[in-house]
Write a protein that holds these residues in place. Sequence first.
Motif, short mmCIF file in Angstrom:
data_model
loop_
_atom_site.label_atom_id
_atom_site.label_comp_id
_atom_site.label_asym_id
_atom_site.label_seq_id
_atom_site.Cartn_x
_atom_site.Cartn_y
_atom_site.Cartn_z
N ASN A 93 -55.04 -19.24 -46.28
CA ASN A 93 -55.56 -17.76 -45.56
C ASN A 93 -55.09 -16.69 -46.58
O ASN A 93 -54.00 -16.73 -47.46
CB ASN A 93 -55.17 -17.30 -44.21
CG ASN A 93 -53.66 -17.19 -44.14
OD1 ASN A 93 -52.97 -17.35 -45.07
ND2 ASN A 93 -53.10 -16.91 -42.97
N LYS A 122 -66.17 -23.08 -37.90
CA LYS A 122 -66.81 -21.79 -37.27
C LYS A 122 -67.81 -20.95 -38.18
O LYS A 122 -68.84 -20.53 -37.42
CB LYS A 122 -65.65 -20.85 -37.29
CG LYS A 122 -64.43 -20.96 -36.18
CD LYS A 122 -63.38 -20.21 -36.13
CE LYS A 122 -62.29 -20.91 -35.33
NZ LYS A 122 -60.91 -19.87 -35.43
N ALA A 123 -67.58 -21.08 -39.58
CA ALA A 123 -68.59 -20.44 -40.29
C ALA A 123 -70.12 -20.98 -40.36
O ALA A 123 -71.02 -20.39 -40.19
CB ALA A 123 -67.93 -20.43 -41.93
N ASN A 151 -65.27 -13.00 -43.07
CA ASN A 151 -64.42 -13.16 -42.04
C ASN A 151 -62.91 -13.69 -42.63
O ASN A 151 -61.85 -13.75 -41.83
CB ASN A 151 -64.81 -14.46 -41.01
CG ASN A 151 -65.88 -13.97 -40.05
OD1 ASN A 151 -65.49 -13.42 -39.05
ND2 ASN A 151 -66.98 -14.23 -40.62
N ASN A 152 -62.84 -13.49 -43.89
CA ASN A 152 -61.88 -13.84 -44.59
C ASN A 152 -61.00 -15.06 -44.40
O ASN A 152 -59.89 -15.34 -44.26
CB ASN A 152 -60.51 -12.50 -44.15
CG ASN A 152 -60.84 -11.39 -45.05
OD1 ASN A 152 -61.31 -11.34 -46.22
ND2 ASN A 152 -60.55 -10.14 -44.23
N PHE A 153 -61.87 -16.05 -44.32
CA PHE A 153 -61.73 -17.49 -44.26
C PHE A 153 -61.11 -18.11 -45.35
O PHE A 153 -61.89 -17.81 -46.38
CB PHE A 153 -62.66 -18.27 -43.54
CG PHE A 153 -63.20 -17.91 -42.04
CD1 PHE A 153 -61.99 -17.23 -41.34
CD2 PHE A 153 -64.16 -18.19 -41.68
CE1 PHE A 153 -62.41 -16.99 -40.04
CE2 PHE A 153 -64.76 -18.07 -40.27
CZ PHE A 153 -63.65 -17.66 -39.56
N GLY A 154 -59.99 -18.73 -45.34
CA GLY A 154 -59.71 -19.33 -46.57
C GLY A 154 -58.79 -18.52 -47.60
O GLY A 154 -58.71 -17.22 -47.52
N ASP A 179 -61.85 -23.44 -39.50
CA ASP A 179 -62.55 -22.02 -39.90
C ASP A 179 -63.95 -22.51 -40.49
O ASP A 179 -64.94 -21.91 -40.47
CB ASP A 179 -61.62 -21.37 -41.03
CG ASP A 179 -60.44 -20.62 -40.31
OD1 ASP A 179 -60.85 -20.22 -39.10
OD2 ASP A 179 -59.58 -20.13 -40.71
N MET A 190 -67.81 -17.18 -44.51
CA MET A 190 -66.49 -17.39 -44.72
C MET A 190 -65.79 -15.96 -45.42
O MET A 190 -64.53 -15.58 -45.07
CB MET A 190 -66.18 -18.49 -45.58
CG MET A 190 -66.69 -19.97 -45.25
SD MET A 190 -66.82 -21.04 -46.07
CE MET A 190 -67.00 -22.49 -45.18
N ILE A 230 -59.38 -24.10 -47.21
CA ILE A 230 -59.88 -23.53 -46.04
C ILE A 230 -59.44 -24.41 -44.83
O ILE A 230 -59.76 -25.64 -45.09
CB ILE A 230 -61.10 -23.06 -45.79
CG1 ILE A 230 -61.90 -22.26 -44.58
CG2 ILE A 230 -61.92 -24.37 -46.19
CD1 ILE A 230 -63.04 -21.83 -44.77
N THR A 231 -59.06 -24.22 -43.63
CA THR A 231 -58.89 -24.95 -42.57
C THR A 231 -60.12 -25.55 -42.22
O THR A 231 -61.36 -24.92 -42.19
CB THR A 231 -58.18 -24.26 -41.13
OG1 THR A 231 -59.15 -23.64 -40.92
CG2 THR A 231 -57.00 -23.86 -41.82
#
Length: 424
Positions: A232, A125-126, A76-79, A122, A73, A118-119
């Motif tokens: 994000n 995905k992580a 990937n700069n998630f959230g 995403d 996470m 976070i979505t």
Amino acid sequence: MPSKKNGLDIIILGGGIAGLTTALALTKFAPRDQVPRIQIFEIRPEPATVGGAVNLTPNALRMLDHLEAYEVMKANNFGKHIDELEVFDNYSTKLAVSSFRGIDGKGIGSPPYKALRITRGDALKAVLEVLHRQDNITLTCGKKTVGIEETSDDVIITFEDGEIYRGDILLGCDGIHSITRLQHVDPQRKETYTGICNAFGFAPVGQNFPVHFDCTAMNFARRGMLLTSYHNPEMDSVYVGALMEVTDIGSRDGWKQVGGDAEKTRAELLSRFGDSSIPCIKPLIEQAQDFYLWPVFTLSKDGNWSTRRCMLLGDAAHAMPPQGESTGIVFEDTVILARCLARWIEKGKPGGDPKEAFEAYEKLRKPRIADAFEESQNVIRTVSDAGWFGHKIKTYVVPWYLWFTKGYREKHFIEDVTTSDIGY
């Protein structure tokens, strides 16, 4: 019991967050020479998740860190990291804050964590990225279960395409409409509608778009609660999500039809929250894209979670309305069950089935789930329709409740179930 040399053959039904993190936890905590062979089966054609953006509390991030998903996470700069959750009266002013800063401002627990909005996409995905690194885990999509049979030696799963699989253990991570529960573990325990719906969308915003919150705000109105939150690091999109009282449609097809009508949902939110004295609320609702509405179902407080070789996890076992820690509770489930099964293997218990490990797990989890269930009932009462006087009472009760329960929440935020005593 399967040979200690070979490890367990485990089948997981459900390829959502619960199923995937369960597979990772079982792999992470297995004795070194007992790594299980895990097969995950998902009914959808590919891994997917329904819902908007979730708040991962410090305990949830701690567990995701252990499972290596939090690193993905961050990479990937998630959230969007959250220092505090702000609470507002939709018609006047800020009521309270719930802080994740901790004593020194770095977070809660040791090591410290704050929170992350976070979505769900995403987050999935992580977890999937970490899952694909594991040689012992297989994920197969497009498999509909039509039969579950349990013997003294194994569990047999039959799919609609005629394929049959056998395993030592079956874990039902297949959500509130769980086939594992309804066909095998507890067929009488059916989901019921809470009277509450969640409606959500994402509003694109410019760099100078004025908002009344730092990252996340809960805005209480007379006819529901509206969550507005960045999700994000770029802060170019605001998650707009409402919890509100809605009359039962009566059928799943009916809910799908109503839920998919974005403009009708937008109009409903404007009627409930559009008269806000907070300037950004109305334009956020107007700008939000892909609005979707879905009913919140729950399961009864009591019920069976397991048989000799099958165990329910997450919503399949204890679905309840959102209460601030729902996602973290699922992660706790996966880690604690994995540790109980690992301990059972280490003990080399005779008898041929893992019921002893399941019982140890339920002894740990059921009191925690019972507390969370009671908290979820408070959420229903808080977001239900109220008149002027009833809403005024809410504006006094909500800050008091957050203050009164602060110690309870922080106790769980600090807890590390990867190392805590499981009493087994």
